[in-house]
Design a protein around this motif. Structure first.
Motif, PDB file in Angstrom:
ATOM      1  N   LEU A   1     -21.311  57.849  90.402  1.00 57.27           N
ATOM      2  CA  LEU A   1     -22.158  57.977  91.484  1.00 57.27           C
ATOM      3  C   LEU A   1     -21.536  57.829  92.770  1.00 57.27           C
ATOM      4  O   LEU A   1     -21.992  58.549  93.872  1.00 57.27           O
ATOM      5  N   LEU A   2     -20.339  57.290  92.949  1.00 58.48           N
ATOM      6  CA  LEU A   2     -19.603  57.504  94.274  1.00 58.48           C
ATOM      7  C   LEU A   2     -19.015  58.832  94.376  1.00 58.48           C
ATOM      8  O   LEU A   2     -19.014  59.342  95.423  1.00 58.48           O
ATOM      9  N   LEU A   3     -18.529  59.198  93.115  1.00 57.02           N
ATOM     10  CA  LEU A   3     -18.127  60.703  93.334  1.00 57.02           C
ATOM     11  C   LEU A   3     -18.869  61.883  93.748  1.00 57.02           C
ATOM     12  O   LEU A   3     -18.715  62.666  94.277  1.00 57.02           O
ATOM     13  N   LEU A   4     -20.285  61.432  93.014  1.00 52.06           N
ATOM     14  CA  LEU A   4     -21.386  62.639  93.574  1.00 52.06           C
ATOM     15  C   LEU A   4     -21.526  62.511  95.057  1.00 52.06           C
ATOM     16  O   LEU A   4     -21.782  63.498  95.441  1.00 52.06           O
ATOM     17  N   ASP A   5     -21.482  61.277  95.503  1.00 53.22           N
ATOM     18  CA  ASP A   5     -21.905  61.040  96.856  1.00 53.22           C
ATOM     19  C   ASP A   5     -20.667  61.488  97.760  1.00 53.22           C
ATOM     20  O   ASP A   5     -21.046  62.591  98.585  1.00 53.22           O
ATOM     21  N   ALA A   6     -19.405  61.628  97.436  1.00 55.99           N
ATOM     22  CA  ALA A   6     -18.250  61.939  98.056  1.00 55.99           C
ATOM     23  C   ALA A   6     -18.390  63.327  98.095  1.00 55.99           C
ATOM     24  O   ALA A   6     -17.963  64.282  98.966  1.00 55.99           O
ATOM     25  N   GLY A   7     -18.649  63.945  96.727  1.00 52.33           N
ATOM     26  CA  GLY A   7     -18.741  65.666  96.541  1.00 52.33           C
ATOM     27  C   GLY A   7     -19.852  66.250  97.159  1.00 52.33           C
ATOM     28  O   GLY A   7     -19.848  67.662  96.959  1.00 52.33           O
ATOM     29  N   GLN A   8     -21.089  65.529  97.729  1.00 55.02           N
ATOM     30  CA  GLN A   8     -22.272  65.967  98.015  1.00 55.02           C
ATOM     31  C   GLN A   8     -22.834  66.825  96.990  1.00 55.02           C
ATOM     32  O   GLN A   8     -23.497  67.888  97.316  1.00 55.02           O
ATOM     33  N   ILE A   9     -22.761  66.417  95.607  1.00 52.94           N
ATOM     34  CA  ILE A   9     -23.377  66.838  94.628  1.00 52.94           C
ATOM     35  C   ILE A   9     -24.728  66.090  94.483  1.00 52.94           C
ATOM     36  O   ILE A   9     -24.835  64.926  94.148  1.00 52.94           O
ATOM     37  N   PRO A  10     -25.915  66.834  94.721  1.00 46.34           N
ATOM     38  CA  PRO A  10     -27.176  66.189  94.225  1.00 46.34           C
ATOM     39  C   PRO A  10     -27.114  65.486  92.951  1.00 46.34           C
ATOM     40  O   PRO A  10     -26.756  65.951  92.103  1.00 46.34           O
ATOM     41  N   LEU A  11     -27.850  64.277  92.895  1.00 47.79           N
ATOM     42  CA  LEU A  11     -27.940  63.467  91.741  1.00 47.79           C
ATOM     43  C   LEU A  11     -28.598  64.340  90.503  1.00 47.79           C
ATOM     44  O   LEU A  11     -28.313  64.134  89.188  1.00 47.79           O
ATOM     45  N   LYS A  12     -29.592  65.094  91.114  1.00 43.94           N
ATOM     46  CA  LYS A  12     -30.300  65.908  90.139  1.00 43.94           C
ATOM     47  C   LYS A  12     -29.392  66.917  89.238  1.00 43.94           C
ATOM     48  O   LYS A  12     -29.923  67.575  88.166  1.00 43.94           O
ATOM     49  N   ASP A  13     -28.246  67.483  90.125  1.00 42.62           N
ATOM     50  CA  ASP A  13     -27.512  68.311  89.363  1.00 42.62           C
ATOM     51  C   ASP A  13     -26.424  67.779  88.751  1.00 42.62           C
ATOM     52  O   ASP A  13     -25.628  68.551  88.258  1.00 42.62           O
ATOM     53  N   CYS A  14     -26.415  66.544  88.368  1.00 40.62           N
ATOM     54  CA  CYS A  14     -25.558  65.763  87.270  1.00 40.62           C
ATOM     55  C   CYS A  14     -26.262  65.585  86.042  1.00 40.62           C
ATOM     56  O   CYS A  14     -27.292  64.619  86.030  1.00 40.62           O
ATOM     57  N   SER A  15     -26.007  66.207  85.001  1.00 38.72           N
ATOM     58  CA  SER A  15     -26.421  65.900  83.823  1.00 38.72           C
ATOM     59  C   SER A  15     -25.676  65.106  83.014  1.00 38.72           C
ATOM     60  O   SER A  15     -24.371  65.050  82.988  1.00 38.72           O
ATOM     61  N   VAL A  16     -26.186  64.127  82.293  1.00 34.00           N
ATOM     62  CA  VAL A  16     -25.534  63.068  81.455  1.00 34.00           C
ATOM     63  C   VAL A  16     -25.928  62.927  80.054  1.00 34.00           C
ATOM     64  O   VAL A  16     -27.323  63.315  79.779  1.00 34.00           O
ATOM     65  N   TYR A  17     -25.019  62.900  79.134  1.00 38.39           N
ATOM     66  CA  TYR A  17     -25.581  62.437  77.747  1.00 38.39           C
ATOM     67  C   TYR A  17     -24.655  61.480  76.997  1.00 38.39           C
ATOM     68  O   TYR A  17     -23.259  61.635  77.170  1.00 38.39           O
ATOM     69  N   ASP A  18     -25.086  60.674  76.227  1.00 35.31           N
ATOM     70  CA  ASP A  18     -24.233  60.138  75.325  1.00 35.31           C
ATOM     71  C   ASP A  18     -25.187  59.409  74.211  1.00 35.31           C
ATOM     72  O   ASP A  18     -26.250  58.998  74.381  1.00 35.31           O
ATOM     73  N   PRO A  19     -24.963  59.884  72.844  1.00 34.73           N
ATOM     74  CA  PRO A  19     -25.687  59.376  71.871  1.00 34.73           C
ATOM     75  C   PRO A  19     -25.894  57.821  71.847  1.00 34.73           C
ATOM     76  O   PRO A  19     -27.208  57.404  71.321  1.00 34.73           O
ATOM     77  N   ALA A  20     -25.149  57.101  72.346  1.00 37.54           N
ATOM     78  CA  ALA A  20     -25.503  55.583  72.563  1.00 37.54           C
ATOM     79  C   ALA A  20     -26.512  55.043  73.504  1.00 37.54           C
ATOM     80  O   ALA A  20     -26.934  54.177  73.262  1.00 37.54           O
ATOM     81  N   PHE A  21     -26.788  56.042  74.278  1.00 34.51           N
ATOM     82  CA  PHE A  21     -27.972  55.702  75.503  1.00 34.51           C
ATOM     83  C   PHE A  21     -29.194  55.271  74.551  1.00 34.51           C
ATOM     84  O   PHE A  21     -29.753  55.795  73.667  1.00 34.51           O
ATOM     85  N   SER A  22     -29.578  54.025  74.986  1.00 31.85           N
ATOM     86  CA  SER A  22     -31.095  53.616  74.412  1.00 31.85           C
ATOM     87  C   SER A  22     -31.943  54.316  75.318  1.00 31.85           C
ATOM     88  O   SER A  22     -31.642  54.970  76.387  1.00 31.85           O
TER      89      SER A  22
END
Length: 290
Positions: A120-141
């Motif tokens: 989240l800090l890197l996204l803010d520093a790079g001015q990357i909108p949160l919605k433009d960050c896709s996340v995935y892990d099979p471990a997510f509940s």
């Protein structure tokens, strides 16, 4: 020490021992499924605030900003200086995307929560909108997926196994992921056009090579093995108390000049990795995911 009231201490590895990748076991515990959304989001934001005050964050911010602000060398970035989205020197600024794989169960794992906070800090520093960050892990509940959406991130529903093609400048955040995931990502982007679009923040390739038997590394992870000689790695600082959270982390980029030094045969019909010889693949594949 955490400002959120949680006291924790990272266990030190014995000298020379290899860092273990995250467990790839899918968690389905009731405690994860019944997360308190508001409390979990607050805990993550508190961790973001804590990291922002850490001295080593400035090193991450500087390295990340340098990589994110450098336009890919193989793209025509020149445009009219008065064109919307152009910088003062006439370069066309293209918004970055971000993809995060293998974050882990951040509701129960302190290390994963700190890695999410750093993202989240890197996204803010790079001015990357949160919605433009896709996340995935099979471990997510299901509860963790709800938390990520509440934070504003885009949660992927398909296990891509790292096989994501970069069609525009993209930051890939792969903290302590298995070698196969890196290898798959490189294979999918194995061209002089796509590799320079990628900025990786994750485990250094040289460290992976040093911790793996040479012939096995060349056989099973051939794309990482080839990338070692042409990528640029910039190691990121890690305080001793967070050694199992941010150790062996680097910003990795692929300068077009280095890629052009490889013979043209390097890029001809790269075969998809199979891993038939790997007993411990360190990732969950689509066909084996439960």
């Amino acid at each position: 020490m955490s400002k959120t009231g949680e006291e924790w201490q990272v266990a030190r590895r014995r000298k020379g021992a290899a860092r273990k990748t995250k467990s790839r076991q899918v968690s389905s515990t009731c405690s994860q499924e019944e997360l308190d959304l508001g409390k979990t989001v607050k805990r993550i934001r508190d961790t973001v605030s804590e990291l922002r005050c850490e001295e080593f964050w400035q090193g991450w911010k500087a390295a990340g900003s340098a990589a994110l602000s450098k336009p890919p060398e193989n793209r025509d970035t020149e445009g009219p200086a008065d064109q919307p989205g152009s910088s003062k020197d006439g370069r066309l600024c293209q918004q970055l995307e971000c993809v995060c794989y293998g974050l882990g169960s951040f509701s129960s794992c302190v290390s994963a929560r700190f890695q999410l906070a750093m993202l989240l800090l890197l996204l803010d520093a790079g001015q990357i909108p949160l919605k433009d960050c896709s996340v995935y892990d099979p471990a997510f509940s299901s509860g963790e997926r709800a938390v990520l959406r509440e934070l504003g991130l885009t949660v992927l529903t398909e296990n891509e196994e790292g096989k994501r093609l970069a069609t525009k400048p993209t930051l890939f955040y792969l903290m302590h992921c298995g070698k196969a995931l890196y290898n798959n990502l490189l294979w999918k982007n194995w061209s002089v056009q796509c590799l320079p679009l990628m900025i990786l923040i994750g485990n250094g390739f040289n460290g992976m090579m040093d911790r793996t038997v040479g012939r096995e590394f060349q056989r099973d992870y051939s794309y990482i093995a080839q990338a070692v000689s042409v990528c640029e790695e910039r190691r990121l600082p890690c305080p001793s108390r967070l050694i199992d959270v941010f150790s062996d982390t680097a910003v990795i980029t692929f300068p077009i000049g280095s890629l052009n030094r490889l013979p043209q045969s390097t890029w001809a019909e790269p075969p998809e990795p199979q891993y038939q010889h790997c007993s411990d693949l360190e990732i969950i594949q689509r066909e084996t995911q439960s």
